[in-house]
Design a protein around this motif. Sequence first.
Motif, PDB file in Angstrom:
ATOM      1  N   ALA A   1       0.852  -1.190   0.000  1.00  0.00           N
ATOM      2  CA  ALA A   1       0.000   0.000   0.000  1.00  0.00           C
ATOM      3  C   ALA A   1       0.883   1.234   0.000  1.00  0.00           C
ATOM      4  O   ALA A   1       1.800   1.350   0.824  1.00  0.00           O
ATOM      5  N   ASN A   2       0.615   2.126  -0.950  1.00  0.00           N
ATOM      6  CA  ASN A   2       1.202   3.462  -0.891  1.00  0.00           C
ATOM      7  C   ASN A   2       0.355   4.301   0.065  1.00  0.00           C
ATOM      8  O   ASN A   2      -0.875   4.305  -0.016  1.00  0.00           O
ATOM      9  N   VAL A   3       1.009   5.008   0.984  1.00  0.00           N
ATOM     10  CA  VAL A   3       0.319   5.833   1.972  1.00  0.00           C
ATOM     11  C   VAL A   3       0.489   7.296   1.574  1.00  0.00           C
ATOM     12  O   VAL A   3       1.626   7.766   1.398  1.00  0.00           O
ATOM     13  N   ASN A   4      -0.630   7.996   1.432  1.00  0.00           N
ATOM     14  CA  ASN A   4      -0.585   9.394   1.008  1.00  0.00           C
ATOM     15  C   ASN A   4      -1.278  10.300   2.029  1.00  0.00           C
ATOM     16  O   ASN A   4      -2.291   9.915   2.630  1.00  0.00           O
ATOM     17  N   ALA A   5      -0.718  11.494   2.218  1.00  0.00           N
ATOM     18  CA  ALA A   5      -1.351  12.489   3.083  1.00  0.00           C
ATOM     19  C   ALA A   5      -2.603  13.039   2.386  1.00  0.00           C
ATOM     20  O   ALA A   5      -2.661  13.141   1.158  1.00  0.00           O
ATOM     21  N   ALA A   6      -3.638  13.358   3.185  1.00  0.00           N
ATOM     22  CA  ALA A   6      -4.895  13.826   2.598  1.00  0.00           C
ATOM     23  C   ALA A   6      -5.533  14.889   3.498  1.00  0.00           C
ATOM     24  O   ALA A   6      -5.072  15.150   4.610  1.00  0.00           O
ATOM     25  N   ASP A   7      -6.587  15.483   2.962  1.00  0.00           N
ATOM     26  CA  ASP A   7      -7.381  16.499   3.670  1.00  0.00           C
ATOM     27  C   ASP A   7      -6.488  17.686   4.057  1.00  0.00           C
ATOM     28  O   ASP A   7      -5.831  18.246   3.199  1.00  0.00           O
ATOM     29  N   SER A   8      -6.392  18.034   5.334  1.00  0.00           N
ATOM     30  CA  SER A   8      -5.663  19.245   5.712  1.00  0.00           C
ATOM     31  C   SER A   8      -4.160  19.140   5.484  1.00  0.00           C
ATOM     32  O   SER A   8      -3.462  20.162   5.486  1.00  0.00           O
ATOM     33  N   ILE A   9      -3.643  17.929   5.291  1.00  0.00           N
ATOM     34  CA  ILE A   9      -2.203  17.762   5.057  1.00  0.00           C
ATOM     35  C   ILE A   9      -1.934  17.209   3.650  1.00  0.00           C
ATOM     36  O   ILE A   9      -0.846  16.681   3.378  1.00  0.00           O
ATOM     37  N   ALA A  10      -2.895  17.355   2.750  1.00  0.00           N
ATOM     38  CA  ALA A  10      -2.753  16.787   1.406  1.00  0.00           C
ATOM     39  C   ALA A  10      -1.523  17.328   0.682  1.00  0.00           C
ATOM     40  O   ALA A  10      -0.914  16.629  -0.141  1.00  0.00           O
ATOM     41  N   GLY A  11      -1.125  18.584   0.991  1.00  0.00           N
ATOM     42  CA  GLY A  11       0.023  19.178   0.324  1.00  0.00           C
ATOM     43  C   GLY A  11       1.341  18.482   0.624  1.00  0.00           C
ATOM     44  O   GLY A  11       2.341  18.711  -0.072  1.00  0.00           O
ATOM     45  N   LEU A  12       1.368  17.625   1.635  1.00  0.00           N
ATOM     46  CA  LEU A  12       2.608  16.914   1.972  1.00  0.00           C
ATOM     47  C   LEU A  12       2.885  15.756   1.032  1.00  0.00           C
ATOM     48  O   LEU A  12       3.993  15.235   1.014  1.00  0.00           O
ATOM     49  N   GLY A  13       1.883  15.346   0.264  1.00  0.00           N
ATOM     50  CA  GLY A  13       2.106  14.324  -0.757  1.00  0.00           C
ATOM     51  C   GLY A  13       2.209  12.910  -0.198  1.00  0.00           C
ATOM     52  O   GLY A  13       1.606  12.558   0.815  1.00  0.00           O
ATOM     53  N   LYS A  14       3.038  12.107  -0.860  1.00  0.00           N
ATOM     54  CA  LYS A  14       3.183  10.691  -0.501  1.00  0.00           C
ATOM     55  C   LYS A  14       3.992  10.549   0.782  1.00  0.00           C
ATOM     56  O   LYS A  14       5.077  11.104   0.916  1.00  0.00           O
ATOM     57  N   VAL A  15       3.441   9.797   1.727  1.00  0.00           N
ATOM     58  CA  VAL A  15       4.121   9.550   2.991  1.00  0.00           C
ATOM     59  C   VAL A  15       5.117   8.399   2.864  1.00  0.00           C
ATOM     60  O   VAL A  15       6.229   8.451   3.394  1.00  0.00           O
TER      61      VAL A  15
END
Length: 231
Positions: A105-119
């Motif tokens: 699973a690729n984990v991605n930041a979303a909602d208020s932290i979406a700008g951080l991109g892929k975790v």
Amino acid sequence: MKRDGIVRIRRAALAAAVTLIGSGAFAADLAERMAPAEAPVDIAAQSPWQIRVRGLGVITNDSGYVDAIPGSGLTYSDTVVPELDISYFFTDNIAAELILGTTYANVNAADSIAGLGKVGKAWLLPPTLTLQYHFTDFGAFKPYVGAGVNYTLFYNQSGSGDFTDLDVKNKVGAALQVGFDYMIDQHWGVNFDVKKLFLEPEWKVNYQGTPLTGKAKLDPWLVGAGITYRF
């Protein structure tokens, strides 16, 4: 008088013959009734072991968060992978099934932290054991339901970009299952199966040297189709 004597002799002989014939028929009928019943055809009992090979779609629930960051969220990639399961039938209706497969699973930041991109990215091995009830009143169509436990191990984990030291914790969760086999003959069949895993592990990562923690609410659906073989 002589003629009457001959008639009486003939009648006696006829009566004796009828008696003998009747006795023979009765004896034959009695022997037939008392003879042991023919043994049933000796059919070897079916093996309790069964395997399936499936193509499996892993559809995650895009939910999760980072502690202490309001409105934060997580999303995950979906995958299609091969899967093997092994079943053992205790009776015609009750079976246990062990499901084996691995995915990532690729984990991605979303909602208020979406700008951080892929975790980051994590591989997972989710062996799942279910106890099933198989319905046997529908001929070649054999539906079943099941429930059990899942233990997911996360491995080969890595951060992405400014994220380092991704660590998703191993987790025990429940599993529900519904599916069916359609048997083509005594051994071969096709299978369709849906499982729901309840999987919400804790996780942590470093972002530019700052440690972050949270929960990854994966809760995946496992949708599979494949081939069944009953030994």
